[in-house]
Design a protein around this motif. Sequence first.
Motif, PDB file in Angstrom:
ATOM      1  N   PHE A  63       0.830  -1.202   0.000  1.00 61.26           N
ATOM      2  CA  PHE A  63       0.000   0.000   0.000  1.00 61.26           C
ATOM      3  C   PHE A  63       0.869   1.259   0.000  1.00 61.26           C
ATOM      4  O   PHE A  63       0.596   2.226  -0.713  1.00 61.26           O
ATOM      5  CB  PHE A  63      -0.928   0.008   1.223  1.00 61.26           C
ATOM      6  CG  PHE A  63      -1.626   1.320   1.448  1.00 61.26           C
ATOM      7  CD1 PHE A  63      -2.652   1.726   0.613  1.00 61.26           C
ATOM      8  CD2 PHE A  63      -1.239   2.171   2.482  1.00 61.26           C
ATOM      9  CE1 PHE A  63      -3.285   2.959   0.800  1.00 61.26           C
ATOM     10  CE2 PHE A  63      -1.867   3.392   2.681  1.00 61.26           C
ATOM     11  CZ  PHE A  63      -2.898   3.786   1.838  1.00 61.26           C
ATOM     12  N   LEU A  64       1.930   1.236   0.785  1.00 59.82           N
ATOM     13  CA  LEU A  64       2.785   2.422   0.886  1.00 59.82           C
ATOM     14  C   LEU A  64       3.482   2.736  -0.429  1.00 59.82           C
ATOM     15  O   LEU A  64       3.786   3.902  -0.708  1.00 59.82           O
ATOM     16  CB  LEU A  64       3.805   2.235   2.006  1.00 59.82           C
ATOM     17  CG  LEU A  64       3.216   2.213   3.421  1.00 59.82           C
ATOM     18  CD1 LEU A  64       4.293   1.902   4.444  1.00 59.82           C
ATOM     19  CD2 LEU A  64       2.520   3.533   3.752  1.00 59.82           C
ATOM     20  N   ARG A  65       3.730   1.721  -1.271  1.00 56.76           N
ATOM     21  CA  ARG A  65       4.327   1.992  -2.587  1.00 56.76           C
ATOM     22  C   ARG A  65       3.378   2.809  -3.456  1.00 56.76           C
ATOM     23  O   ARG A  65       3.819   3.540  -4.346  1.00 56.76           O
ATOM     24  CB  ARG A  65       4.680   0.681  -3.304  1.00 56.76           C
ATOM     25  CG  ARG A  65       5.958   0.045  -2.789  1.00 56.76           C
ATOM     26  CD  ARG A  65       6.248  -1.297  -3.446  1.00 56.76           C
ATOM     27  NE  ARG A  65       6.852  -2.179  -2.462  1.00 56.76           N
ATOM     28  CZ  ARG A  65       6.515  -3.442  -2.255  1.00 56.76           C
ATOM     29  NH1 ARG A  65       5.598  -4.017  -3.008  1.00 56.76           N
ATOM     30  NH2 ARG A  65       7.103  -4.144  -1.320  1.00 56.76           N
TER      31      ARG A  65
ATOM     32  N   LEU B  30      19.396  -3.100   0.592  1.00 61.04           N
ATOM     33  CA  LEU B  30      18.575  -4.257   0.965  1.00 61.04           C
ATOM     34  C   LEU B  30      19.235  -5.030   2.093  1.00 61.04           C
ATOM     35  O   LEU B  30      18.589  -5.425   3.067  1.00 61.04           O
ATOM     36  CB  LEU B  30      18.380  -5.195  -0.242  1.00 61.04           C
ATOM     37  CG  LEU B  30      17.268  -4.887  -1.232  1.00 61.04           C
ATOM     38  CD1 LEU B  30      17.269  -5.930  -2.343  1.00 61.04           C
ATOM     39  CD2 LEU B  30      15.911  -4.851  -0.554  1.00 61.04           C
ATOM     40  N   PHE B  31      20.541  -5.235   1.950  1.00 64.34           N
ATOM     41  CA  PHE B  31      21.261  -6.007   2.950  1.00 64.34           C
ATOM     42  C   PHE B  31      21.326  -5.260   4.279  1.00 64.34           C
ATOM     43  O   PHE B  31      21.075  -5.834   5.343  1.00 64.34           O
ATOM     44  CB  PHE B  31      22.675  -6.327   2.462  1.00 64.34           C
ATOM     45  CG  PHE B  31      23.431  -7.215   3.405  1.00 64.34           C
ATOM     46  CD1 PHE B  31      23.145  -8.580   3.469  1.00 64.34           C
ATOM     47  CD2 PHE B  31      24.394  -6.702   4.253  1.00 64.34           C
ATOM     48  CE1 PHE B  31      23.815  -9.408   4.360  1.00 64.34           C
ATOM     49  CE2 PHE B  31      25.071  -7.511   5.145  1.00 64.34           C
ATOM     50  CZ  PHE B  31      24.774  -8.875   5.200  1.00 64.34           C
TER      51      PHE B  31
ATOM     52  N   ASN C 281       7.603   5.585  10.032  1.00 64.93           N
ATOM     53  CA  ASN C 281       8.815   5.181  10.749  1.00 64.93           C
ATOM     54  C   ASN C 281       9.729   4.342   9.865  1.00 64.93           C
ATOM     55  O   ASN C 281      10.947   4.540   9.829  1.00 64.93           O
ATOM     56  CB  ASN C 281       8.444   4.374  11.999  1.00 64.93           C
ATOM     57  CG  ASN C 281       7.930   5.254  13.117  1.00 64.93           C
ATOM     58  OD1 ASN C 281       8.288   6.416  13.217  1.00 64.93           O
ATOM     59  ND2 ASN C 281       7.078   4.703  13.961  1.00 64.93           N
ATOM     60  N   THR C 282       9.133   3.396   9.141  1.00 64.54           N
ATOM     61  CA  THR C 282       9.929   2.481   8.320  1.00 64.54           C
ATOM     62  C   THR C 282      10.726   3.233   7.269  1.00 64.54           C
ATOM     63  O   THR C 282      11.945   3.057   7.137  1.00 64.54           O
ATOM     64  CB  THR C 282       9.021   1.440   7.636  1.00 64.54           C
ATOM     65  OG1 THR C 282       8.438   0.613   8.639  1.00 64.54           O
ATOM     66  CG2 THR C 282       9.815   0.583   6.658  1.00 64.54           C
ATOM     67  N   PHE C 283      10.062   4.090   6.514  1.00 68.39           N
ATOM     68  CA  PHE C 283      10.755   4.737   5.396  1.00 68.39           C
ATOM     69  C   PHE C 283      11.613   5.908   5.858  1.00 68.39           C
ATOM     70  O   PHE C 283      12.609   6.241   5.202  1.00 68.39           O
ATOM     71  CB  PHE C 283       9.761   5.107   4.297  1.00 68.39           C
ATOM     72  CG  PHE C 283       9.304   3.883   3.563  1.00 68.39           C
ATOM     73  CD1 PHE C 283      10.079   3.344   2.556  1.00 68.39           C
ATOM     74  CD2 PHE C 283       8.144   3.224   3.931  1.00 68.39           C
ATOM     75  CE1 PHE C 283       9.691   2.183   1.907  1.00 68.39           C
ATOM     76  CE2 PHE C 283       7.751   2.058   3.296  1.00 68.39           C
ATOM     77  CZ  PHE C 283       8.536   1.534   2.281  1.00 68.39           C
TER      78      PHE C 283
ATOM     79  N   ILE D 158      13.395  -4.455  -3.286  1.00 69.61           N
ATOM     80  CA  ILE D 158      14.266  -3.347  -3.682  1.00 69.61           C
ATOM     81  C   ILE D 158      13.483  -2.053  -3.906  1.00 69.61           C
ATOM     82  O   ILE D 158      14.026  -0.959  -3.813  1.00 69.61           O
ATOM     83  CB  ILE D 158      15.075  -3.751  -4.943  1.00 69.61           C
ATOM     84  CG1 ILE D 158      16.348  -2.915  -5.063  1.00 69.61           C
ATOM     85  CG2 ILE D 158      14.209  -3.689  -6.193  1.00 69.61           C
ATOM     86  CD1 ILE D 158      17.383  -3.511  -5.996  1.00 69.61           C
ATOM     87  N   ARG D 159      12.171  -2.171  -4.126  1.00 64.84           N
ATOM     88  CA  ARG D 159      11.336  -0.978  -4.317  1.00 64.84           C
ATOM     89  C   ARG D 159      11.172  -0.189  -3.019  1.00 64.84           C
ATOM     90  O   ARG D 159      10.694   0.948  -3.041  1.00 64.84           O
ATOM     91  CB  ARG D 159       9.960  -1.385  -4.861  1.00 64.84           C
ATOM     92  CG  ARG D 159      10.056  -2.127  -6.179  1.00 64.84           C
ATOM     93  CD  ARG D 159       8.721  -2.726  -6.600  1.00 64.84           C
ATOM     94  NE  ARG D 159       8.936  -3.742  -7.638  1.00 64.84           N
ATOM     95  CZ  ARG D 159       8.071  -4.043  -8.573  1.00 64.84           C
ATOM     96  NH1 ARG D 159       6.922  -3.425  -8.623  1.00 64.84           N
ATOM     97  NH2 ARG D 159       8.342  -4.975  -9.464  1.00 64.84           N
ATOM     98  N   ASP D 160      11.564  -0.820  -1.909  1.00 67.85           N
ATOM     99  CA  ASP D 160      11.385  -0.180  -0.603  1.00 67.85           C
ATOM    100  C   ASP D 160      12.664   0.446  -0.060  1.00 67.85           C
ATOM    101  O   ASP D 160      12.696   0.885   1.090  1.00 67.85           O
ATOM    102  CB  ASP D 160      10.828  -1.193   0.397  1.00 67.85           C
ATOM    103  CG  ASP D 160       9.452  -1.694  -0.005  1.00 67.85           C
ATOM    104  OD1 ASP D 160       8.706  -0.922  -0.642  1.00 67.85           O
ATOM    105  OD2 ASP D 160       9.119  -2.862   0.292  1.00 67.85           O
ATOM    106  N   VAL D 161      13.727   0.512  -0.885  1.00 65.89           N
ATOM    107  CA  VAL D 161      14.968   1.152  -0.424  1.00 65.89           C
ATOM    108  C   VAL D 161      15.379   2.310  -1.322  1.00 65.89           C
ATOM    109  O   VAL D 161      16.467   2.855  -1.200  1.00 65.89           O
ATOM    110  CB  VAL D 161      16.131   0.128  -0.294  1.00 65.89           C
ATOM    111  CG1 VAL D 161      15.838  -0.882   0.802  1.00 65.89           C
ATOM    112  CG2 VAL D 161      16.424  -0.564  -1.616  1.00 65.89           C
TER     113      VAL D 161
END
Length: 473
Positions: free
Chosen positions: A127-129, A450-451, A139-141, A458-461
Motif C-alpha cells: 500500500f505504501l508503494r 537491501l542487505f 517510521n519504516t521509510f 528493492i522498491r522499498d529502499v
Amino acid sequence: MGNKITNKMETLKRTKIADIFNPALLNTTVCVKGWVRTRRGNKHVNFIALNDGSTIKNIQVVVDLANFDEEILKPITTGASLCVVGKLVESMGKGQTAEIQAEKIEIYGKADPELYPLQKKGHSLEFLREIAHLRPRTNTFGAVLRIRHHMAYAIHKYFNDHGFFYMHTPLITASDCEGAGAMFQVTTLDINDVPRNEEGKVDYTQDFFGKQTSLTVSGQLEGELGATALGAIYTFGPTFRAENSNTPRHLAEFWMIEPEVAFNDITDNMDLAEDFLKYCINYALENCMDDLNFLSEMYDKELIERLRFVVDNEFVRLPYTEGIKILEASGEKFEFPIYWGADLQSEHERYLVEKHFKKPVILTDYPKDIKAFYMKLNDDNKTVRAMDVLFPRIGEIIGGSEREDNLDKLQARIIEMNIPDKDMWWYLDTRRFGTVPHAGFGLGFERLLLFVTGMTNIRDVIPFPRTPKTAEF
C-alpha cells in the motif's frame, strides 16, 4: 491561551528532535517543530507524539488542557504539522527520557483524518508503494532513507580517504557496456512521424546527437578511461536497465558505485571489494543504530547479527569450477539446473553462502561465455578473471573483474560478441597507448541497502521506484 504565535516562538531557535534528548537541555525552554504521529489523552491532559524526520524517536508533548482553548487543539490530528514551545523535563513515561510541557502551540498545516492515508494503524508495504510521496513520513521509510543517506556518505568517505577521485560519467551514451541491449533510448525525433533513410531504417542523423543514443547501463567503460589517467577513480550515479523484470531485486532506474583502479589485478580487486563492503556495513552499525534497531524489531530479528557476521568474517574465495562441484554434490533440488557453464542464480549463490560455507563468498574465474567482453581471459582460454561477491539473503551484491589489457585479445572478444568495432575505438585507445593491468567492480547501491536495512523488496529502499509500467511521482 496558546492560540497565537508569540515573539518568544519567533525568536527561540528550533532544536531538532534528534538533538532534544541532550541532558544539557533538561529544564530549559525549547522549540520543536514536526508532524504529529499520534495524539491521545483524557479531558485533563493530552499527549502528542511529534517527529521531524531527524530521528526514529518521537518527542512526547504534554498538553495541559486547562491552558489551551479546546477549539484551537481540535485540528491537531495525525499528520498535522506543529511548532511547540515548552519546558523540556525528565519523563516518567516508559521508553522515553524526556518530554515537553507545552506552553505555546502553533499549527502550521492541518491533515484531514478522513483524507490523510497515514493513520495510526499499520500499513502494508504494498500500500505504501502506492503513496510513495507520503511514505517517507512513516517510521519504516524514515529509517530506510536516513540509512540510505549515511551509506551514500560512507561510500564517498571511503573512496576519498583511500585516494580515489570521484568521476562523473555520462548518463547519455552511444555504447552498450554490457552488450545486453536492454537500454532506454534517448531521442528528440517525433515518434509519431519518425524519419526514415533510403533503407527504411530510422534516420538518426536527424536526431539531436546525430546517432542512436540511450541511457547508460554502466559508467564502467568511461571509468576505465579515468583510471588510466588518474590511477584510481569511482563513479556513483544513476543507471538504467530496460529489462521487463518484475522481481523484488530489479529496478529500471537504480544507483551504481563503480571503482576502477590502474595496476590492480584480480586479487587486489577482491581485497578492495571486501574492505569496502566491511567499511560501509560497519559505518551503518556505528552511525545508524537507532534505525537499525527499529528495522530489526519490525522486520528482521537477525538483521544486526547478520551485519556483524559480515564485518567479522573473512570472505571465502574460490573458483567458479569449485563452486559448481559443491553445488552438484549438495543433494539440493534447485529450481534452475546446475552444470559447468550455467549462469548461477540467486538460489545457487545463497546455498554457497548460507548453507555450505556460512560466510560471504567471492566466486572467481567464470566461463567467458557468460561474462562481458572486457574481462581478462585466463590462460585456459575458457574462463575470465571475473569475481562476484555473494552475500546471505541477497546473493550477488558485487560483480567485477580484472579488465582485458591486451589489445589483440580485446578486439577478438569484441568481434566474437558481435559488438560494432566502430563504436569502441575510443575504448580501445586505452590499450593502444600505455595499456596497464587494471580492475574494477560494480556495486548496486540498492542491493547494498537491501542487505543493510533487512528489507526484502528493492522498491522499498529507493524513494521513488521505477519499474515496468510504474513511473509515478
